[in-house]
Write a protein that holds these residues in place. Structure first.
Motif, PDB file in Angstrom:
ATOM      1  N   UNK A 108      57.553 -39.748  20.686  1.00  0.00           N
ATOM      2  CA  UNK A 108      58.177 -40.250  19.457  1.00  0.00           C
ATOM      3  C   UNK A 108      58.565 -41.716  19.606  1.00  0.00           C
ATOM      4  N   UNK A 109      58.036 -42.539  18.713  1.00  0.00           N
ATOM      5  CA  UNK A 109      58.407 -43.956  18.701  1.00  0.00           C
ATOM      6  C   UNK A 109      58.920 -44.383  17.334  1.00  0.00           C
ATOM      7  N   UNK A 110      59.034 -43.427  16.433  1.00  0.00           N
ATOM      8  CA  UNK A 110      59.510 -43.731  15.090  1.00  0.00           C
ATOM      9  C   UNK A 110      58.972 -42.713  14.108  1.00  0.00           C
ATOM     10  N   UNK A 111      59.277 -42.908  12.851  1.00  0.00           N
ATOM     11  CA  UNK A 111      58.879 -41.966  11.822  1.00  0.00           C
ATOM     12  C   UNK A 111      57.365 -41.812  11.749  1.00  0.00           C
ATOM     13  N   UNK A 112      56.634 -42.909  11.968  1.00  0.00           N
ATOM     14  CA  UNK A 112      55.176 -42.857  11.864  1.00  0.00           C
ATOM     15  C   UNK A 112      54.586 -41.900  12.894  1.00  0.00           C
ATOM     16  N   UNK A 113      55.157 -41.869  14.099  1.00  0.00           N
ATOM     17  CA  UNK A 113      54.621 -41.024  15.161  1.00  0.00           C
ATOM     18  C   UNK A 113      54.857 -39.548  14.893  1.00  0.00           C
ATOM     19  N   UNK A 114      55.793 -39.228  14.000  1.00  0.00           N
ATOM     20  CA  UNK A 114      56.068 -37.831  13.677  1.00  0.00           C
ATOM     21  C   UNK A 114      55.079 -37.266  12.664  1.00  0.00           C
ATOM     22  N   UNK A 115      54.402 -38.147  11.954  1.00  0.00           N
ATOM     23  CA  UNK A 115      53.499 -37.700  10.893  1.00  0.00           C
ATOM     24  C   UNK A 115      52.356 -36.858  11.436  1.00  0.00           C
ATOM     25  N   UNK A 116      51.974 -37.074  12.698  1.00  0.00           N
ATOM     26  CA  UNK A 116      50.831 -36.349  13.262  1.00  0.00           C
ATOM     27  C   UNK A 116      51.167 -34.918  13.667  1.00  0.00           C
ATOM     28  N   UNK A 117      52.447 -34.547  13.633  1.00  0.00           N
ATOM     29  CA  UNK A 117      52.844 -33.205  14.057  1.00  0.00           C
ATOM     30  C   UNK A 117      52.059 -32.134  13.318  1.00  0.00           C
ATOM     31  N   UNK A 141      66.015 -41.160  25.840  1.00  0.00           N
ATOM     32  CA  UNK A 141      66.344 -40.299  24.704  1.00  0.00           C
ATOM     33  C   UNK A 141      65.607 -40.778  23.451  1.00  0.00           C
ATOM     34  N   UNK A 142      64.912 -39.882  22.727  1.00  0.00           N
ATOM     35  CA  UNK A 142      64.298 -40.259  21.456  1.00  0.00           C
ATOM     36  C   UNK A 142      65.353 -40.339  20.354  1.00  0.00           C
ATOM     37  N   UNK A 143      64.939 -40.752  19.189  1.00  0.00           N
ATOM     38  CA  UNK A 143      65.848 -40.885  18.049  1.00  0.00           C
ATOM     39  C   UNK A 143      66.039 -39.504  17.414  1.00  0.00           C
ATOM     40  N   UNK A 144      67.114 -38.815  17.789  1.00  0.00           N
ATOM     41  CA  UNK A 144      67.335 -37.453  17.295  1.00  0.00           C
ATOM     42  C   UNK A 144      67.515 -37.435  15.783  1.00  0.00           C
ATOM     43  N   UNK A 145      68.220 -38.390  15.242  1.00  0.00           N
ATOM     44  CA  UNK A 145      68.454 -38.395  13.787  1.00  0.00           C
ATOM     45  C   UNK A 145      67.143 -38.555  13.031  1.00  0.00           C
ATOM     46  N   UNK A 146      66.286 -39.422  13.524  1.00  0.00           N
ATOM     47  CA  UNK A 146      64.979 -39.610  12.905  1.00  0.00           C
ATOM     48  C   UNK A 146      64.196 -38.303  12.910  1.00  0.00           C
ATOM     49  N   UNK A 147      64.220 -37.614  14.045  1.00  0.00           N
ATOM     50  CA  UNK A 147      63.522 -36.334  14.157  1.00  0.00           C
ATOM     51  C   UNK A 147      64.143 -35.306  13.228  1.00  0.00           C
ATOM     52  N   UNK A 148      65.476 -35.224  13.236  1.00  0.00           N
ATOM     53  CA  UNK A 148      66.172 -34.254  12.396  1.00  0.00           C
ATOM     54  C   UNK A 148      65.921 -34.479  10.930  1.00  0.00           C
ATOM     55  N   UNK A 149      65.956 -35.740  10.499  1.00  0.00           N
ATOM     56  CA  UNK A 149      65.709 -36.060   9.092  1.00  0.00           C
ATOM     57  C   UNK A 149      64.278 -35.689   8.694  1.00  0.00           C
ATOM     58  N   UNK A 150      63.335 -35.949   9.577  1.00  0.00           N
ATOM     59  CA  UNK A 150      61.938 -35.610   9.300  1.00  0.00           C
ATOM     60  C   UNK A 150      61.773 -34.099   9.143  1.00  0.00           C
ATOM     61  N   UNK A 151      62.389 -33.344  10.031  1.00  0.00           N
ATOM     62  CA  UNK A 151      62.255 -31.887   9.998  1.00  0.00           C
ATOM     63  C   UNK A 151      62.966 -31.283   8.793  1.00  0.00           C
ATOM     64  N   UNK A 152      64.042 -31.925   8.339  1.00  0.00           N
ATOM     65  CA  UNK A 152      64.752 -31.429   7.162  1.00  0.00           C
ATOM     66  C   UNK A 152      63.868 -31.461   5.920  1.00  0.00           C
ATOM     67  N   UNK A 153      62.887 -32.365   5.908  1.00  0.00           N
ATOM     68  CA  UNK A 153      61.996 -32.497   4.758  1.00  0.00           C
ATOM     69  C   UNK A 153      60.717 -31.678   4.915  1.00  0.00           C
ATOM     70  N   UNK A 154      60.532 -31.090   6.102  1.00  0.00           N
ATOM     71  CA  UNK A 154      59.316 -30.335   6.382  1.00  0.00           C
ATOM     72  C   UNK A 154      59.383 -28.962   5.733  1.00  0.00           C
ATOM     73  N   UNK A 155      58.280 -28.539   5.113  1.00  0.00           N
ATOM     74  CA  UNK A 155      58.241 -27.226   4.465  1.00  0.00           C
ATOM     75  C   UNK A 155      57.305 -26.262   5.179  1.00  0.00           C
ATOM     76  N   UNK A 156      56.734 -26.698   6.303  1.00  0.00           N
ATOM     77  CA  UNK A 156      55.766 -25.858   7.006  1.00  0.00           C
ATOM     78  C   UNK A 156      56.370 -25.087   8.179  1.00  0.00           C
TER      79      UNK A 156
END
Length: 216
Positions: A108-117, A141-156
């Protein structure tokens, strides 16, 4: 409040005494690094000797980095691991067709890197810190808030197979679990004296902190 028990994987096991202590501390899974460039590298034959002495219901995971498929399969058979963790730059198509469950690690290096999940339909997705020139175990340590916010919007339902790694310790894992709400956490450097040599007291403190996070 978290609605599930968060599992604990202790990675970078190289000694039988550390494996036994990890299980006694409450670890659900043990990781064995089969990447020769890692200071936690272990030969598959040595991992096999440790795995054979583990009790039932402890999952064992082999960690590979950009390894050839035939070598992954051969080392998996030799060691007797239950699951495969691909920790390099493997593409989604590289993660299918194995006879064992596969976990794909993403840095994880930012929001963009999470898109490939969502491209990876593996049994588990492990999120680690992106540190140039390394493949994990850095204590960053990665950016936990960034990860958490991304997952909160995930519907899969990615959280159901998410493993959080990167710089976790007994002191910070409770906060990480509350923010990210992963299915499991993965620790290596945070419970060591030095790479590959585990601190048994730290392993107990870590698993206790994780369990406290799920019931607070």
């Amino acid at each position: 409040m978290l609605d599930t028990h968060v599992r604990v994987k202790i990675c970078g096991i190289t000694r039988i005494e550390d494996a036994i202590a990890a299980v006694r501390s409450g670890a659900d899974a043990l990781g064995f690094v089969f990447y020769a460039g890692s200071p936690r590298f272990i030969h598959p034959e040595d991992a096999r000797d440790i795995i054979r002495r583990m009790p039932p219901f402890v999952t064992t995971v082999g960690v590979f980095v950009n390894e050839e498929r035939n070598r992954i399969e051969a080392m998996s058979r030799t060691s007797g691991i239950h699951s495969i963790q691909l920790h390099g730059s493997e593409h989604p198509e590289d993660c299918s067709g194995f006879d064992r469950p596969v976990f794909k690690a993403l840095r994880v290096s930012g929001l963009e890197s999470l898109a490939s999940i969502q491209l990876y339909e593996t049994a588990g997705i492990l999120l680690d810190s992106a540190v140039p020139g390394t493949w994990g175990g850095t204590g960053t340590v990665p950016d936990w808030k960034c990860i958490g916010d991304f997952l909160d919007k995930d519907i899969s339902g990615i959280r159901k197979r998410l493993i959080l790694a990167g710089g976790l310790t007994a002191e910070n894992v409770k906060m990480a679990v509350k923010i990210v709400r992963p299915w499991a956490v993965d620790v290596s450097s945070g419970v060591e004296f030095e790479p590959g040599i585990k601190n048994h007291e730290k392993m107990k403190e870590f698993t206790y902190a994780v369990h406290c996070a799920t019931c607070a």
